[in-house]
Each structure stands twice: as C-alpha cells, then as structure tokens.
Design a protein around this motif. Structure first.
Motif, PDB file in Angstrom:
ATOM      1  N   TYR A  11      -2.173   2.956  -1.848  1.00  0.00           N
ATOM      2  CA  TYR A  11      -1.156   2.371  -1.106  1.00  0.00           C
ATOM      3  C   TYR A  11      -0.980   1.116  -0.874  1.00  0.00           C
ATOM      4  CZ  TYR A  11       0.711   6.998  -0.691  1.00  0.00           C
ATOM      5  OH  TYR A  11       1.221   8.297  -0.682  1.00  0.00           O
ATOM      6  N   GLU A  12      -1.969   0.133  -1.482  1.00  0.00           N
ATOM      7  CA  GLU A  12      -1.932  -1.203  -1.316  1.00  0.00           C
ATOM      8  C   GLU A  12      -0.925  -1.928  -2.523  1.00  0.00           C
ATOM      9  OE1 GLU A  12      -6.282  -3.060  -1.498  1.00  0.00           O
ATOM     10  OE2 GLU A  12      -6.386  -0.970  -2.387  1.00  0.00           O
ATOM     11  N   PRO A  13      -0.094  -2.741  -1.976  1.00  0.00           N
ATOM     12  CA  PRO A  13       0.741  -3.422  -3.001  1.00  0.00           C
ATOM     13  C   PRO A  13       0.104  -4.048  -4.129  1.00  0.00           C
ATOM     14  CG  PRO A  13       1.581  -4.097  -0.856  1.00  0.00           C
ATOM     15  CD  PRO A  13       0.579  -3.397  -0.747  1.00  0.00           C
ATOM     16  N   LEU A  14       0.505  -3.833  -5.277  1.00  0.00           N
ATOM     17  CA  LEU A  14      -0.146  -3.989  -6.596  1.00  0.00           C
ATOM     18  C   LEU A  14       0.701  -5.292  -7.391  1.00  0.00           C
ATOM     19  CD1 LEU A  14      -2.574  -3.585  -7.864  1.00  0.00           C
ATOM     20  CD2 LEU A  14      -1.669  -1.644  -9.523  1.00  0.00           C
ATOM     21  N   ASN A  15       1.925  -4.929  -7.456  1.00  0.00           N
ATOM     22  CA  ASN A  15       2.925  -5.788  -8.060  1.00  0.00           C
ATOM     23  C   ASN A  15       4.403  -5.490  -8.020  1.00  0.00           C
ATOM     24  OD1 ASN A  15       3.173  -3.748 -10.175  1.00  0.00           O
ATOM     25  ND2 ASN A  15       2.648  -5.033 -11.883  1.00  0.00           N
ATOM     26  N   ILE A  16       5.171  -6.080  -8.614  1.00  0.00           N
ATOM     27  CA  ILE A  16       6.749  -5.910  -8.530  1.00  0.00           C
ATOM     28  C   ILE A  16       6.856  -5.743 -10.004  1.00  0.00           C
ATOM     29  CG2 ILE A  16       8.989  -6.617  -8.040  1.00  0.00           C
ATOM     30  CD1 ILE A  16       7.810  -8.229  -5.529  1.00  0.00           C
ATOM     31  N   HIS A 142       2.342 -11.104  -1.914  1.00  0.00           N
ATOM     32  CA  HIS A 142       2.831 -11.151  -0.428  1.00  0.00           C
ATOM     33  C   HIS A 142       4.110 -12.209  -0.571  1.00  0.00           C
ATOM     34  CE1 HIS A 142       2.930 -12.210   3.782  1.00  0.00           C
ATOM     35  NE2 HIS A 142       2.462 -10.821   3.939  1.00  0.00           N
ATOM     36  N   PHE A 143       3.642 -13.374  -1.242  1.00  0.00           N
ATOM     37  CA  PHE A 143       4.865 -14.347  -1.355  1.00  0.00           C
ATOM     38  C   PHE A 143       5.965 -13.778  -2.009  1.00  0.00           C
ATOM     39  CE2 PHE A 143       2.508 -18.719  -1.177  1.00  0.00           C
ATOM     40  CZ  PHE A 143       2.345 -18.798   0.219  1.00  0.00           C
ATOM     41  N   GLU A 144       5.810 -13.087  -3.251  1.00  0.00           N
ATOM     42  CA  GLU A 144       6.901 -12.612  -4.041  1.00  0.00           C
ATOM     43  C   GLU A 144       7.668 -11.507  -3.189  1.00  0.00           C
ATOM     44  OE1 GLU A 144       9.052 -12.636  -7.111  1.00  0.00           O
ATOM     45  OE2 GLU A 144       7.399 -14.052  -6.737  1.00  0.00           O
ATOM     46  N   HIS A 148      11.949 -11.223  -1.578  1.00  0.00           N
ATOM     47  CA  HIS A 148      12.909 -10.019  -1.710  1.00  0.00           C
ATOM     48  C   HIS A 148      13.053  -9.556  -0.307  1.00  0.00           C
ATOM     49  CE1 HIS A 148      12.664  -8.947  -6.201  1.00  0.00           C
ATOM     50  NE2 HIS A 148      11.513  -9.737  -5.932  1.00  0.00           N
ATOM     51  N   LEU A 149      12.396  -9.619   0.728  1.00  0.00           N
ATOM     52  CA  LEU A 149      12.665  -9.098   1.940  1.00  0.00           C
ATOM     53  C   LEU A 149      13.567 -10.319   2.743  1.00  0.00           C
ATOM     54  CD1 LEU A 149       9.134  -7.537   3.232  1.00  0.00           C
ATOM     55  CD2 LEU A 149      11.483  -6.527   2.470  1.00  0.00           C
ATOM     56  N   ARG A 150      13.345 -11.578   2.427  1.00  0.00           N
ATOM     57  CA  ARG A 150      14.225 -12.712   3.169  1.00  0.00           C
ATOM     58  C   ARG A 150      15.639 -12.273   2.663  1.00  0.00           C
ATOM     59  NH1 ARG A 150       9.947 -16.895   3.068  1.00  0.00           N
ATOM     60  NH2 ARG A 150       8.788 -16.546   5.065  1.00  0.00           N
ATOM     61  N   GLY A 151      15.948 -11.982   1.280  1.00  0.00           N
ATOM     62  CA  GLY A 151      17.137 -11.623   0.802  1.00  0.00           C
ATOM     63  C   GLY A 151      17.752 -10.534   1.339  1.00  0.00           C
ATOM     64  N   GLY A 152      17.197  -9.633   2.116  1.00  0.00           N
ATOM     65  CA  GLY A 152      17.645  -8.587   2.705  1.00  0.00           C
ATOM     66  C   GLY A 152      17.670  -7.405   1.638  1.00  0.00           C
TER      67      GLY A 152
END
Length: 165
Positions: A11-16, A142-144, A148-152
C-alpha cells in the motif's frame, strides 16, 4: 480520463500511471482496484483511480535534488513567513554567514519583502516565526501527487500518502 495512483503490494505509493495502463494491469490480474471515482468504463467496470499491485516491487531510494524549483514546490509557492505568493525567493533559515548550510532543513521560500526584513538573522532573532519548518521531502512521487491534490483532483489519493491526510 485521468491518472491512476499505483500502490505497491504494501500500500505504499509507487507511481502515477494512465488509466489505460491501469486497466491493462487489472485485466492481466497483476493489480487490484482499490478506489474509483464512480465513472464507468464499460458495463459494471468502474474506472480506477487507485490500484494496488499483487506482487511487491523493490524500489531503490532516489535522492531529490535541492533546487530552487523543488523548494518552491515543497513550500507550495508561498512565503513561509507571511503567506504571500508574490516575488518569491529562497531564504536560509540560519544564514550562511552564521554557519547555515544549503540543506533541505535550512532553506525555505520567502517573499523579497520578508527576506529583506529578516536580513542576516535567524527567524527567532528577527521575531519572524516560520509557518512550516523546512524538511526533506519524502520522495519525488510525493511531489507529483501533491500537484494533483493541489488541483483538487484525485482527493482519494490523500489517504495513501504520508503527511497528506
């Protein structure tokens, strides 16, 4: 149609990835769907927004370079003294003349006005507390994700990222 957050088996983020690649991973049974946004791709096949790989993938640690662009991104393009988003510079929390280093934990985003006001002093000496203490980012992913999250977009990703809940 959107991007999909790929989680490791742990469950660790790996990529987008793209939604198409995510669907291929699901169809090949290399991943399972964890989250979707209600959109339907094809009869009763919801479009994934988060998938989890069935097999754990070992990922080497990658250092994030300390650059002006990365510091501004980490700090949300906001002055860490007054909250302004105009005329941003990089400030050394402990000035270089006082032994301050070029390190993630010692640089922060500041507007020109605050940077001049703080001068060659520490925030404590200048009576200018930081809104957020500078720290080393978790990962380039995390940056990437924060973009996406800042864009809502993709709010359902938030619970899978350390320090974003």
């Amino acid at each position: 149609m959107g991007k999909v957050l790929v989680l490791n088996a742990s469950y660790e983020p790996l990529n987008i990835t793209s939604w198409r690649r995510a669907v291929v991973l699901l169809l090949k049974e290399k991943a399972e769907q964890v989250e979707h946004n209600g959109r339907i791709l094809k009869s009763s096949f919801p479009l994934p927004t988060v998938i989890r790989l069935r097999q754990y993938v070992q990922v080497p640690y990658k250092e994030i370079p300390l650059t002006r662009r990365n510091v501004l991104h980490r700090d949300g393009h906001t002055c860490q003294y007054c909250g302004s988003k105009e005329d941003l510079t990089i400030d050394h929390v402990v000035p270089r003349s006082k032994g301050g280093e070029d390190a993630w934990e010692n640089v922060t985003t500041a507007c020109v006005r605050c940077n001049i006001k703080k001068g060659n002093r520490t925030p404590k000496e200048a009576a200018m507390p930081l809104t957020t203490m500078p720290r080393r980012p978790h990962s380039s992913l995390h940056f990437e994700i924060t973009k996406h999250l800042r864009g809502g977009i993709n709010e359902e990703w938030r619970k899978y990222v350390i320090g974003m809940s």
